[in-house]
Scaffold this motif. Structure first.
Motif, short mmCIF file in Angstrom:
data_model
loop_
_atom_site.label_atom_id
_atom_site.label_comp_id
_atom_site.label_asym_id
_atom_site.label_seq_id
_atom_site.Cartn_x
_atom_site.Cartn_y
_atom_site.Cartn_z
N ILE A 39 0.84 -1.21 0.00
CA ILE A 39 0.00 0.00 0.00
C ILE A 39 0.87 1.25 0.00
N GLU A 40 1.92 1.25 0.84
CA GLU A 40 2.84 2.40 0.86
C GLU A 40 3.57 2.55 -0.46
N ILE A 41 4.02 1.45 -1.03
CA ILE A 41 4.73 1.51 -2.32
C ILE A 41 3.81 2.09 -3.39
N ARG A 42 2.57 1.63 -3.42
CA ARG A 42 1.60 2.15 -4.40
C ARG A 42 1.42 3.66 -4.22
N LYS A 43 1.26 4.10 -2.97
CA LYS A 43 1.06 5.52 -2.68
C LYS A 43 2.28 6.34 -3.13
N LEU A 44 3.47 5.85 -2.83
CA LEU A 44 4.70 6.55 -3.23
C LEU A 44 4.83 6.59 -4.75
N PHE A 45 4.54 5.47 -5.40
CA PHE A 45 4.69 5.40 -6.84
C PHE A 45 3.73 6.36 -7.55
N VAL A 46 2.47 6.36 -7.12
CA VAL A 46 1.49 7.25 -7.75
C VAL A 46 1.90 8.70 -7.54
N GLU A 47 2.37 9.04 -6.34
CA GLU A 47 2.84 10.40 -6.06
C GLU A 47 4.03 10.75 -6.96
N MET A 48 4.98 9.82 -7.08
CA MET A 48 6.16 10.08 -7.90
C MET A 48 5.77 10.24 -9.37
N GLU A 49 4.87 9.40 -9.84
CA GLU A 49 4.44 9.48 -11.23
C GLU A 49 3.74 10.82 -11.52
N ASN A 50 2.91 11.28 -10.60
CA ASN A 50 2.21 12.56 -10.78
C ASN A 50 3.18 13.73 -10.80
N ILE A 51 4.12 13.76 -9.88
CA ILE A 51 5.10 14.85 -9.82
C ILE A 51 5.98 14.83 -11.07
N ALA A 52 6.45 13.64 -11.44
CA ALA A 52 7.31 13.51 -12.62
C ALA A 52 6.59 13.98 -13.88
N ARG A 53 5.33 13.60 -14.03
CA ARG A 53 4.55 14.00 -15.21
C ARG A 53 4.43 15.51 -15.29
N LYS A 54 4.18 16.17 -14.15
CA LYS A 54 4.06 17.64 -14.13
C LYS A 54 5.35 18.30 -14.58
N LEU A 55 6.48 17.63 -14.33
CA LEU A 55 7.78 18.19 -14.70
C LEU A 55 8.25 17.75 -16.08
N GLY A 56 7.43 16.96 -16.77
CA GLY A 56 7.79 16.52 -18.11
C GLY A 56 8.63 15.26 -18.14
N LEU A 57 8.72 14.56 -17.02
CA LEU A 57 9.47 13.30 -16.97
C LEU A 57 8.51 12.14 -17.12
N GLN A 58 9.00 11.04 -17.69
CA GLN A 58 8.18 9.84 -17.86
C GLN A 58 8.92 8.63 -17.31
N MET A 59 8.16 7.69 -16.77
CA MET A 59 8.74 6.43 -16.31
C MET A 59 8.97 5.53 -17.51
N ASN A 60 10.04 4.79 -17.49
CA ASN A 60 10.28 3.79 -18.51
C ASN A 60 9.66 2.49 -18.02
N GLN A 61 8.49 2.16 -18.55
CA GLN A 61 7.71 1.01 -18.08
C GLN A 61 8.49 -0.30 -18.20
N GLU A 62 9.30 -0.45 -19.24
CA GLU A 62 10.03 -1.69 -19.45
C GLU A 62 11.14 -1.90 -18.42
N LYS A 63 11.65 -0.82 -17.84
CA LYS A 63 12.73 -0.94 -16.85
C LYS A 63 12.23 -0.80 -15.42
N THR A 64 10.94 -0.60 -15.23
CA THR A 64 10.38 -0.40 -13.90
C THR A 64 9.93 -1.73 -13.32
N LYS A 65 10.38 -2.02 -12.09
CA LYS A 65 10.04 -3.27 -11.43
C LYS A 65 9.69 -2.98 -9.98
N TYR A 66 8.99 -3.91 -9.35
CA TYR A 66 8.75 -3.78 -7.93
C TYR A 66 8.93 -5.12 -7.24
#
Length: 146
Positions: free
Chosen positions: A82-109
């Motif tokens: 649950i904490e990981i999901r919360k952190l990830f969603v927060e990071m994804e939102n902040i990164a998107r606002k700054l023009g950064l994107q996650m590389n889905q193929e290199k992202t693991k949990y």
């Protein structure tokens, strides 16, 4: 200064020794621009500082730790899925606002707890590969920002 470098940039192309006319760059920086790593570091720092403000992670001494970063690799740390999901969603939102994107193929949990509370492999907008041991993690590719 950064704005001026990006807005006033013009380029030309050389094909078989012949140069084109100058044209305006519409987005981004030229490949190899010395400003690129500086801007990336500024954006990454904003993401990291924002994640540090989210109440989560593990306590080491007096410090609360929920993110580790080196270059363009980021590891999110939580007590459970649950904490990981919360952190990830927060990071994804902040990164998107700054023009950064996650590389889905290199992202693991990876969940390191007895009861796995993260049932799906989709977090935010990304479908993420679940791994079950540290050998699969390949530390250099935990979360990469682009």
């Amino acid at each position: 200064m950064c704005k001026t470098c990006v807005q006033k940039a013009r380029s030309m192309v050389r094909i078989e020794g012949t140069f084109s006319f100058f044209f305006k760059n519409k987005t981004g920086l030229k490949q190899g621009d010395t400003l690129s790593p500086i801007l990336f570091n500024l954006a990454s720092q904003k993401v990291i500082q924002s994640i540090k403000m989210v109440p989560s992670g593990i306590k080491i001494g007096k410090e609360q730790l929920n993110i580790l970063a080196y270059a363009d690799d980021i590891a999110l740390i939580g007590k459970n899925g649950i904490e990981i999901r919360k952190l990830f969603v927060e990071m994804e939102n902040i990164a998107r606002k700054l023009g950064l994107q996650m590389n889905q193929e290199k992202t693991k949990y990876m969940i390191a707890e007895r009861k796995n509370s993260l049932k799906q492999n989709k977090i935010g907008h990304l479908k993420i590969k679940k791994i079950t041991n540290l050998k699969e993690l390949k530390i250099s590719n935990i979360y990469e920002l682009y």
